[in-house]
Design a protein around this motif. Structure first.
Motif, short mmCIF file in Angstrom:
data_model
loop_
_atom_site.label_atom_id
_atom_site.label_comp_id
_atom_site.label_asym_id
_atom_site.label_seq_id
_atom_site.Cartn_x
_atom_site.Cartn_y
_atom_site.Cartn_z
N CYS A 5 0.82 -1.21 0.00
CA CYS A 5 0.00 0.00 0.00
C CYS A 5 0.86 1.26 0.00
CB CYS A 5 -0.97 -0.01 1.18
SG CYS A 5 -0.18 0.07 2.78
N MET A 34 -7.68 -1.71 -1.29
CA MET A 34 -6.94 -2.16 -0.12
C MET A 34 -7.20 -3.65 0.00
SD MET A 34 -6.88 -3.17 3.26
CE MET A 34 -8.21 -2.61 4.31
N CYS A 80 -10.13 -4.94 2.22
CA CYS A 80 -11.40 -4.20 2.26
C CYS A 80 -12.50 -4.96 1.51
CB CYS A 80 -11.21 -2.81 1.64
SG CYS A 80 -12.75 -1.89 1.51
N ASN A 102 -2.84 -0.24 -4.15
CA ASN A 102 -3.39 -0.34 -2.80
C ASN A 102 -3.01 0.89 -1.98
OD1 ASN A 102 -4.78 -2.93 -2.73
ND2 ASN A 102 -2.78 -3.79 -3.20
N ASN A 143 -2.89 2.97 1.79
CA ASN A 143 -2.84 2.91 3.25
C ASN A 143 -3.98 3.78 3.78
OD1 ASN A 143 -2.30 3.39 6.00
ND2 ASN A 143 -0.11 3.09 5.69
N PHE A 168 -4.49 -10.12 9.78
CA PHE A 168 -4.76 -8.70 9.52
C PHE A 168 -5.74 -8.15 10.55
CE2 PHE A 168 -7.85 -5.66 7.82
CZ PHE A 168 -7.02 -4.55 7.75
N TYR A 178 -5.82 -4.94 13.06
CA TYR A 178 -6.90 -3.95 12.92
C TYR A 178 -7.56 -3.67 14.27
CZ TYR A 178 -11.28 -1.88 11.22
OH TYR A 178 -12.36 -1.05 11.01
N PRO A 211 -3.62 -1.21 12.07
CA PRO A 211 -3.82 -2.10 10.91
C PRO A 211 -2.60 -2.20 10.02
CG PRO A 211 -5.05 -0.03 10.66
CD PRO A 211 -4.53 -0.06 12.05
N TYR A 223 -1.80 -3.09 6.63
CA TYR A 223 -2.43 -3.32 5.33
C TYR A 223 -1.55 -4.16 4.41
CZ TYR A 223 -5.52 0.38 6.95
OH TYR A 223 -6.41 1.14 7.70
N ASP A 224 -0.29 -4.32 4.76
CA ASP A 224 0.62 -5.15 3.96
C ASP A 224 0.82 -6.53 4.60
OD1 ASP A 224 1.00 -3.16 2.07
OD2 ASP A 224 2.70 -2.29 3.16
#
Length: 240
Positions: free
Chosen positions: A7, A28, A31, A52, A54, A225, A229, A234, A236-237
């Motif tokens: 991201c 993302m 998502c 992607n 962030n 993930f 979160y 979070p 994201y990678d």
């Protein structure tokens, strides 16, 4: 820039123009709303690049494209920008006319939109219950409410006696609600489908779809993930 699985955040270099003959998706990886658009892109065989974002530390250049700061966002070679998941999916089906996913019949289309509107009342439970569980709250009432809402979906399928929500072939509505069912196990919500046998069968049919197989994320990666979160940091990678 063609695609970026990792991201991009604040301070990142803005991507250049979209290549001719392609469309760009800002997404993302985890998502569910962006997954709707990824499913439609794949199902229709549309050439695209994915970047992607962030979502915790959004690039300024991304906020210029969508001031709401949400994904998914589509961008065309002409610089046109489209966002909000149902709108991006409708747009793709209108512009790329091969393998139409939206029914031609106006009443069928209206039924799908009504079902999608009803489903929008279900999605908050996929966040409330795991977060409540983590903080030690009593989530039994929330779980009962989710079971009831899933049972209403089950009745829709039971009334049709078909594999999918609009017949024996996948249409737009199936892809629009699938992302949350893909996450059921990793969010510890699978037991909420215990009283919905037709819905269970639907998930099995969906798992046989090549597009679903190609775009799925495994449960362990989702769990990893979601742990980051719920802890408020979070990643994201995660898993890359």
């Amino acid at each position: 820039m063609a695609s970026s699985e990792k991201c991009l955040g604040k301070g990142s270099t803005p991507p250049g123009p979209v290549s001719n003959g392609r469309i760009r998706l800002y997404s993302m990886r985890f998502c569910p709303f962006a997954q709707r658009t990824r499913l439609v892109l794949h199902a229709k065989g549309i050439k695209h690049d994915t970047i992607n974002i962030n979502l915790k530390d959004k690039p300024d250049w991304f906020l210029e494209k969508n001031p709401m700061g949400l994904v998914p966002v589509l961008e065309t070679p002409a610089g046109e920008v489209i966002y909000e998941s149902p709108i991006t999916c409708d747009y793709l089906d209108d512009v790329y006319t091969d393998k139409k996913l939206i029914p031609a019949d106006p009443f069928e289309r209206a039924q799908q939109k009504m079902l999608l509107e009803n489903f929008s009342k279900v999605t908050p439970y996929f966040y409330k219950i795991p977060m409540g569980r983590r903080s030690g709250e009593d989530i039994s009432k929330l779980e009962e409410e989710l079971k009831e809402k899933l049972n209403q979906l089950n009745e829709k399928l039971a009334g049709k006696k078909t594999k999918f929500f609009a017949g024996d072939a996948i249409t737009m509505i199936d892809y629009m609600i699938w992302p949350w069912f893909e996450r059921m196990e990793s969010l510890g919500l699978k037991h909420c489908m215990a009283g919905s046998p037709e819905l269970k069968k639907w998930t099995e049919h969906m798992l046989g779809d090549p597009t679903i197989k190609a775009t799925m994320v495994d449960s362990e990666t989702y769990k990893g993930f979601y742990k980051t979160y719920t802890e408020g940091k979070p990643d994201y990678d995660y898993g890359l």
